[in-house]
Design an enzyme around this catalytic site. Structure first.
Site, mmCIF file in Angstrom:
data_model
loop_
_atom_site.group_PDB
_atom_site.id
_atom_site.type_symbol
_atom_site.label_atom_id
_atom_site.label_comp_id
_atom_site.label_asym_id
_atom_site.label_seq_id
_atom_site.Cartn_x
_atom_site.Cartn_y
_atom_site.Cartn_z
ATOM 1 C CG ASP A 184 49.826 6.667 1.053
ATOM 2 O OD1 ASP A 184 50.405 5.618 0.674
ATOM 3 O OD2 ASP A 184 49.656 7.658 0.322
ATOM 4 C CG ASP A 202 43.906 12.211 2.125
ATOM 5 O OD1 ASP A 202 42.936 12.658 2.783
ATOM 6 O OD2 ASP A 202 44.530 12.879 1.271
#
Ligand code: 2B7
Length: 676
Positions: A535, A539
Site C-alpha cells: 500500500d 505501513d
C-alpha cells in the site's frame, strides 16, 4: 464315389469316446479327470466355434487372415522339408481361398488311434488339445505355433481337401468342421502329387461382410517366397477383386533365390544408408541343426524395423533369435571399436543405439520351435539365441574388417545415437525436477502459466484482500501473485532459526525457487522480475523495507542482477463525470486538479485506503499492466558493499539507537530507487 473307410460322414463323424471325457456333453474336463493322459487327447471342434478368439485371437480381419497363414504354413513345411517345390495361392470371386502344394500329400491311411478314420479326417476334424501328434510323420516344423488346420476347418462355412498321392486323387468335404462326404477316391492323377485346401471363412464367425484383403494375402504369400528361396509361389486373384489402380496383380510367380537381401532391398527402396552396403548373409546348418539368414541396412533417416521369422512364420513379438541378433551386432561393433582404439567412445553403446533406425530381417529354421505369448508371436527356444549370435557375429566381424570406412561410419553413427539418448535422458531428468519443484510451491502462490522465468513476474503483496485484487488484475500467463500476511519478520534482527521457521519467508523462498544464502542460484530463479507491491502508506513502506532487507541479506545477487522492483500504486483517484485520473502522491494530485481535467463540474477525489479496496481494473491500469505502470528498480548504489552492509545494519538491525543515528546523519542513501 468310394467310401474308403465306411466310418466317416456327417452322421458317423463323431469322435470316439475317450476315457475321462464325454464329447456328447461337450463339457470341459473336471479337475479330477484332468490327468497327464488327457493332455494327449484330441477333441472335437465345438470349442473352436464357441470361442474362436481362443484359437485365432478374435473374429476380426487379423483372425480371418490367420486362417490363410495356418494353411500356407503347412505347405511351407512341406517345401522347407524338401518335399514340395511350388505352392499355388488363389483368391476366388466367391470369397474362397485355395492353397495347393506339390508335397507328399496329407496321409490318407487309417489313423493309428482311430482306425475307422483316415489320418486326413483326424487332422481336419480334431483339435490338437495341447500335446503333439505322437507320430513323427505329422510333426510340423511350425510345432506348437500352428493351431492346426482343423481350426481353419471349424471356422469355415465350407472346406474341401484334395490329396494326390500314389497317383490317386482323394477328396473330402466339410461344413463348419464336420465332414459332409466321406474320404473318397475322385480319380487317377498320374502327374499330380500333393495337397489342396480350398475354404470359405464362415460369415457366422467373421461377419457377413468379412472378406480376404487381396493386398494382404498377396504380401503374405510373397513374403514366404522371400523367406524360403527354395519354393516358387504362384499367385492368382479373381480380376473382380482387384481394383484397376490396385498394386495387386491377377497373376504372378514368386521365386527369390536371393532371399532376404532381395526382400530388404524392396522394403527400403532407395532410402539413404549409413553404411553404403547391406549386411546380409546365410549360414546353413549352423550349430547342430538349424539355419540362419539375415539382411540388415542402417537407414540414415527414418524409422527402422526388425522383422523376424522362424520357419517362415512371422514372430511379431521377437524372441530369442532377435536377442541373438542384437547381441551379435552390439558385441561385434564394440569389439571392432576396441581393435581400432576407439573402445572408450564405444563404451556407452547399447543394443538400442546400434539398432536405432536399422532395417533388419532375420529368419531362422529350426526343428521343434517353441512359441509363447498371447498370439504365439514370440520365439522361446533358447538355442536360437546362440545359433543366431554365433552365425551373425562371425559374418559381422568379417564385414566390419573388410570395409573399414563403412565400419567407421557405422560406429560414429551409433555413438551419436548413444550421445543423443544420454542427452535426452538428462533433459527428461531436468524436466522431472522442474515438475517436482512446481509441486512444492506454496499454496498461497497464484503462479503464472508460463513455465520459463523469462518475462515472468512475481508480485509480492500485502495481505489476502490485496492478493485477491491482484489475482483479478493480473495477466495470468506472465504474472504470479504471492500474498503475505501482515508484517514479515525483520531478517536483520531475527535469529537464524527463527528465520528458517518463518512461514511467510519460506513461502517466498519456495516461490522464488533459487534458494538463499550460500545456496542461492540465479539460474534457478523462477521469475525475471520480483515486484514488491505494498500500500502507498507508511505501513506499506515498512513492509517493503523489510522485504528489501530480506532480499539484501539472503539473495544479494538477485538485487545485483536487477530482479527486484517496487510497484508504485496510486494514492488518489480523481473523477469528473466518466473520466478518472490517478495520482501517485500529494503533489501529483495538486497538479492533476489544476490541469488534468478540462470539463466543468465537480471533481471527486478519493483516497485509496489500500490496494485491497481498489477495483481490479484500476489496479491493473495503474500498477500492474506493463504498458502503463511505473516500476522502481531496487539497485545498490554504494560500490563498496561493506558500506552498504553497514548502512543496512544500522537502519534495519536490532539497535534502535543506531537507526536513529543513521537518520540523524542523513547519510547518503544506501539503497536507491531507480525509476524505470
Ligand atoms: C500336422 C499335419 C497338418 N501333412 C503330412 C504330410 C504332408 C502334408 C501334410 C500338407 C496346405 C494346403 C494345401 C508327411 C501335417 C500333415 O503329414 S499337410 N502336406 N500340406 C498342406 O496341408 N497344405 C506327410 C509325411 C509323409 N507323407 C505326408
Amino acid at each position: 464315389m468310394n467310401d474308403l473307410f465306411g466310418a466317416a460322414g456327417p452322421q458317423r463323424g463323431k469322435p470316439a469316446p475317450v476315457k475321462g471325457k464325454s464329447p456328447a456333453r461337450g463339457g470341459t474336463l473336471g479337475e479330477a479327470d484332468y490327468n497327464a493322459a488327457s493332455i494327449e487327447v484330441l477333441e472335437g471342434l465345438e470349442p473352436v466355434r464357441r470361442r474362436p478368439g481362443m484359437y485365432v485371437g478374435g473374429t476380426d480381419s487379423n483372425a480371418l487372415h490367420h486362417l490363410f497363414a495356418e494353411v500356407i504354413d503347412n505347405s511351407m513345411d512341406e517345401a522347407v522339408a524338401g518335399h514340395a517345390t511350388f505352392i499355388e495361392v488363389s483368391l476366388e470371386e466367391g470369397g474362397y481361398l485355395s492353397v495347393v502344394d506339390n508335397g507328399r500329400g496329407m496321409p490318407i491311411d487309417p489313423h493309428p488311434k482311430f482306425p475307422k478314420k483316415s489320418a486326413l479326417e483326424v487332422i481336419m476334424t480334431m483339435l490338437h488339445a495341447g500335446g503333439k501328434f505322437d507320430s513323427g510323420a505329422y510333426e510340423t516344423s511350425g510345432g506348437l505355433h500352428g493351431v492346426g488346420v482343423s481350426v481353419v476347418n471349424a471356422l469355415s462355412e465350407k472346406l474341401e481337401v484334395e490329396v494326390a498321392r500314389g497317383q490317386i486323387l482323394y477328396r473330402q468335404t466339410f461344413e463348419r468342421g464336420k465332414p459332409t462326404t466321406p474320404l473318397t477316391i475322385a480319380g487317377k492323377t498320374p502327374n499330380r502329387r500333393g495337397t489342396k485346401v480350398r475354404f470359405l471363412p464362415d460369415p457366422q464367425i467373421f461377419g457377413a461382410q468379412a472378406r480376404f484383403d487381396p493386398a494382404r494375402v498377396f504380401k503374405m504369400a510373397r513374403s514366404k517366397a522371400y523367406l524360403f528361396g527354395g519354393v516358387e509361389i504362384r499367385w492368382r486373384c479373381a480380376p473382380s477383386l482387384v481394383g484397376e489402380s490396385a498394386k495387386v496383380p491377377t497373376e504372378a510367380t514368386f521365386h527369390f533365390p536371393g532371399g532376404l537381401r532381395d526382400y530388404l532391398a524392396g522394403d527400403i527402396e532407395d532410402q539413404e544408408l549409413v553404411a553404403d552396403q547391406v549386411f546380409a548373409g546365410r549360414v546353413d546348418k549352423a550349430g547342430k541343426h538349424g539355419s540362419v539368414e539375415w539382411a540388415i541396412a542402417w537407414l540414415a533417416g527414418g524409422d527402422g524395423f526388425v522383422h523376424s521369422y522362424c520357419n517362415t512364420i512371422p514372430t511379431a513379438d521377437g524372441g530369442t533369435h532377435e536377442s541373438g541378433l542384437r547381441t551379435a551386432l552390439l558385441r561385434g561393433l564394440k569389439d571392432h571399436a576396441d581393435r581400432i582404439g576407439q573402445s572408450k567412445r564405444a563404451a556407452a553403446l547399447t543394443t538400442d543405439d546400434v539398432m536405432a533406425s536399422c532395417a533388419a530381417l532375420i529368419s531362422i529354421f529350426i526343428r521343434e520351435p517353441e512359441f509363447q505369448g498371447q498370439n504365439k508371436g514370440r520365439l522361446q527356444t533358447a538355442d536360437a539365441a546362440r545359433l543366431v549370435e554365433g552365425a551373425v557375429r562371425d559374418a559381422f566381424d568379417h564385414w566390419l574388417a573388410a570395409a573399414p570406412s563403412q565400419a567407421a561410419k557405422l560406429l560414429d553413427w551409433s555413438i551419436e545415437r548413444a550421445e543423443e539418448r544420454i542427452r535426452r535422458r538428462m533433459e527428461k531428468e531436468v524436466a522431472r525436477k522442474t515438475a517436482v519443484r512446481k509441486l512444492r510451491l506454496p499454496g498461497k502462490l497464484a503462479d503464472c502459466t508460463n513455465s520459463s522465468a523469462q518475462g515472468s513476474e512475481l508480485f509480492i503483496v500485502e495481505g489476502d484482500s490485496a492478493g485477491g485484487s491482484a489475482k483479478q488484475a493480473r495477466d495470468r500467463a506472465s504474472q504470479a501473485v504471492l500474498p503475505l500476511r501482515g508484517k514479515i519478520l525483520n531478517v536483520a534482527s531475527a535469529a537464524r532459526d527463527k528465520l528458517a521457521q518463518n512461514q511467510q519467508l519460506s513461502d517466498l523462498m519456495q516461490a522464488l525457487g533459487a534458494g538463499a544464502g550460500a545456496h542461492y542460484r540465479s539460474s534457478d530463479l523462477r521469475y525475471d522480475k520480483i515486484i514488491i507491491m505494498t500500500d502507498a502508506d507508511v505501513d506499506g513502506a515498512h513492509i517493503a523495507s523489510l522485504l528489501i532487507t530480506f532480499f539484501y541479506r539472503q539473495t544479494l545477487k538477485l538485487i545485483e542482477e536487477g530482479h527486484l522492483y517496487l510497484a508504485v500504486p496510486p494514492l488518489y483517484r480523481l473523477t469528473q463525470g466518466a473520466r478518472s485520473l490517478y495520482a501517485r502522491d500529494e503533489a501529483d494530485k495538486e497538479r492533476l486538479l489544476k490541469s488534468g481535467f478540462t470539463g466543468r463540474g465537480a471533481i471527486e477525489v478519493s483516497r485509496f485506503k489500500g490496494l485491497g479496496e481498489m477495483p481490479a481494473r484500476d489496479l491493473r491500469d495503474t500498477t500492474m499492466d506493463p504498458a502503463k505502470r511505473t516500476l522502481l528498480r531496487v539497485a545498490l548504489v554504494a560500490q563498496d558493499s561493506d558500506a552498504t552492509a553497514e548502512a543496512v545494519e544500522r537502519l534495519m538491525g536490532s539497535k534502535p539507537e543506531a537507526r536513529f543515528a543513521f537518520i540523524q546523519e542523513r547519510a547518503p542513501k544506501s539503497l536507491e530507487l531507480v525509476d524505470v
